[in-house]
Design an enzyme around this catalytic site. Structure first.
Site, short mmCIF file in Angstrom:
data_model
loop_
_atom_site.label_atom_id
_atom_site.label_comp_id
_atom_site.label_asym_id
_atom_site.label_seq_id
_atom_site.Cartn_x
_atom_site.Cartn_y
_atom_site.Cartn_z
N GLU A 178 11.75 13.29 18.37
CA GLU A 178 10.51 12.95 19.08
C GLU A 178 9.58 14.15 19.24
OE1 GLU A 178 10.93 11.31 23.04
OE2 GLU A 178 8.79 10.95 23.22
N LYS A 220 10.41 9.31 16.40
CA LYS A 220 9.68 8.75 17.56
C LYS A 220 8.40 9.56 17.76
CE LYS A 220 10.11 7.80 22.49
NZ LYS A 220 10.96 7.21 23.53
P1 13P Z 1 6.52 6.65 27.13
O1 13P Z 1 6.58 5.41 26.26
O2 13P Z 1 6.24 6.34 28.57
O3 13P Z 1 5.67 7.72 26.53
O4 13P Z 1 7.99 7.21 27.18
C1 13P Z 1 8.73 7.26 26.03
C2 13P Z 1 9.61 8.42 26.06
O5 13P Z 1 10.80 8.30 25.93
C3 13P Z 1 9.00 9.75 26.23
O6 13P Z 1 9.93 10.73 25.93
#
Ligand code: 13P
Length: 340
Positions: A178, A220
Site C-alpha cells: 500500500e 492497494k
Molecule cells: P481508507 O479506505 O479509510 O483510506 O482506509 C484504508 C486503509 O487501510 C488505509 O491504510
C-alpha cells in the site's frame, strides 16, 4: 514459501463481487473515528463495534473477501467468547493483519515520513500466521506539497514496502502493498497522476530487487483524484481514466488484483470511481476495494455506541458492502443508493 497457497489467497482477495474491509485502525485512529460519534475509546467498545461488523452475515458472506485487523483485534474474543478471527473465517472471509508500525518523520525531508516496522517482522509474521492471518498490510504515505514528495521519501518507502513484502511471502502470508499518495492538498488531478506514476514505478522496481513474486501479492493504491482543497474537482470518468492510465503504465499484468483505498473520498465517490473503472474493462488485473472509511462511516454513524442500534449499523454496513461489491463488477447504479 508455498507459492501455490500465496497465489490462491491473492486471487481470492480480489474475487469479483467482493472486496476487503479495512478494520485495522490503530488505537489512535479509531479514537478519531469514535470521537466523531462520541463513543469512548475502550477495548470493550472497540470489540463491540468490530464484532457488529463481523457478525453482519449477509455482507460478510457475499461481499467481503478479507478483513484487515489490528494487533489487538486478531487476539480478541467476541462477547460470547468466540475468537473474532473465527467469526471472520466462518463467514468465508480471510483474516489479515496490519504489520507496519506507522509513518515516522524522515530525516532531512520536512513534512515527509517513512513507514517503520521491519525490525522483528519475520518473528511477528510467524506469530500472526499461527493466529490465522493469511495476508498482511503495510501502508506507506506520500504527501504532495511544496517540494514534496522528495525522491528520498519515495525510495525509502518503496524499499521498506519491498522488504516487508518479501518477508511476508517467506512466511506464506500475502503482502498487500500500500503506497498511498494523500489527497489532502490543493493540487490538481495531473499532479496526483504524475506523483502516483512516479511512486508506483519505484515500488515495482524495488519489489523486483527484493525478489517478490508478484503473482502472490495485491496492490492497494490511491486513485488518481484532485487534491481535496482544490476548488476544481475532477469528475468520475476523468478520475477513472487517469487512474487506469497510471496503473497500465506501472503495474505488471502478473499482479492478480488491485484493491483501492478510499483515502477520505465520500462513500459514494469511492463506489462510483471503482464502478467507472470496472466499466472501462479489458484490464489484466481485477479491480476491487479495500476500504476503511468508505465502508465504515455509515455504520459508525448508525451505531453511535448503542446496542439498540446494532441492527441499523449492520444494515448500513451491508448496504455499502453491497454497493462496492456491485462496483467490482461495473454494475453499480446511483439509483440503488436512493432506493436504500
Ligand atoms: P481508507 O479506505 O479509510 O483510506 O482506509 C484504508 C486503509 O487501510 C488505509 O491504510
Amino acid at each position: 514459501m508455498n507459492l501455490e497457497q500465496l497465489m490462491k489467497v491473492a486471487q481470492n482477495l480480489v474475487v469479483p463481487g467482493k472486496g476487503l474491509l479495512a478494520a485495522d485502525e490503530s488505537s489512535g485512529t479509531i479514537q478519531k473515528r469514535f470521537d466523531t460519534i462520541k463513543v469512548e475509546n475502550t477495548e470493550e467498545n472497540r470489540r463491540d463495534y468490530r464484532e457488529l461488523l463481523f457478525r453482519s452475515t449477509e455482507a460478510m458472506k457475499q461481499h467481503v473477501s478479507g478483513v484487515i485487523l489490528f494487533d489487538e483485534t486478531i487476539r480478541q474474543k467476541a462477547k460470547d467468547g468466540t475468537p473474532l478471527v473465527k467469526l471472520i473465517e466462518a463467514s468465508g472471509a480471510i483474516p489479515g493483519i496490519k504489520v507496519d508500525k506507522g509513518a515516522k518523520p524522515l530525516p532531512f525531508c520536512p513534512g515527509e515520513t517513512v513507514t517503520e516496522g521491519l525490525d522483528g517482522l519475520a518473528d511477528r509474521l510467524k506469530e500472526y500466521y499461527g493466529l490465522g492471518a493469511r495476508f498482511a498490510k503495510w501502508r506507506a504515505v506520500i504527501d504532495i506539497g511544496e517540494r514534496k514528495p522528495s525522491y528520498t521519501s519515495i525510495l525509502a518507502n518503496a524499499q521498506a514496502l519491498a522488504r516487508y513484502a518479501a518477508l511476508c511471502q517467506q512466511a506464506d502470508i500475502v503482502p498487500i502493498v500500500e503506497p498511498e499518495v494523500l489527497m489532502d492538498g490543493d493540487h490538481d488531478l495531473a499532479t496526483c497522476e504524475r506523483v502516483t506514476e512516479w511512486v508506483l514505478k519505484e515500488v515495482y522496481q524495488q519489489l523486483y530487487y527484493a525478489q517478490v513474486v508478484l503473482e502472490g501479492s495485491v496492490l492497494k493504491p490511491n486513485m488518481v483524484v484532485s487534491g481535496k482543497k482544490n476548488p476544481k474537482q475532477a469528475g468520475v470518468q476523468e478520475v477513472a481514466e487517469a487512474t487506469i492510465r497510471v496503473l497500465k503504465r506501472c503495474v505488471p499484468a502478473a499482479v492478480p488484483g488491485i484493491a483501492f483505498l478510499s483515502g477520505g473520498q465520500s462513500d459514494i465517490d469511492a463506489t462510483a470511481h471503482l464502478d467507472a473503472m470496472n466499466r472501462i474493462g479489458g484490464l489484466p488485473w481485477k479491480l476491487s476495494f479495500s476500504y476503511g472509511r468508505a465502508l465504515q462511516a455509515a455504520p459508525q454513524q448508525a451505531w453511535a455506541g448503542k446496542s439498540a442500534n446494532v441492527a441499523a449499523a449492520q444494515k448500513a454496513f451491508s448496504h455499502r458492502a453491497k454497493m462496492n461489491g456491485l462496483a467490482t463488477l461495473g454494475q453499480w447504479k446511483k439509483d440503488l443508493e436512493k432506493a436504500a
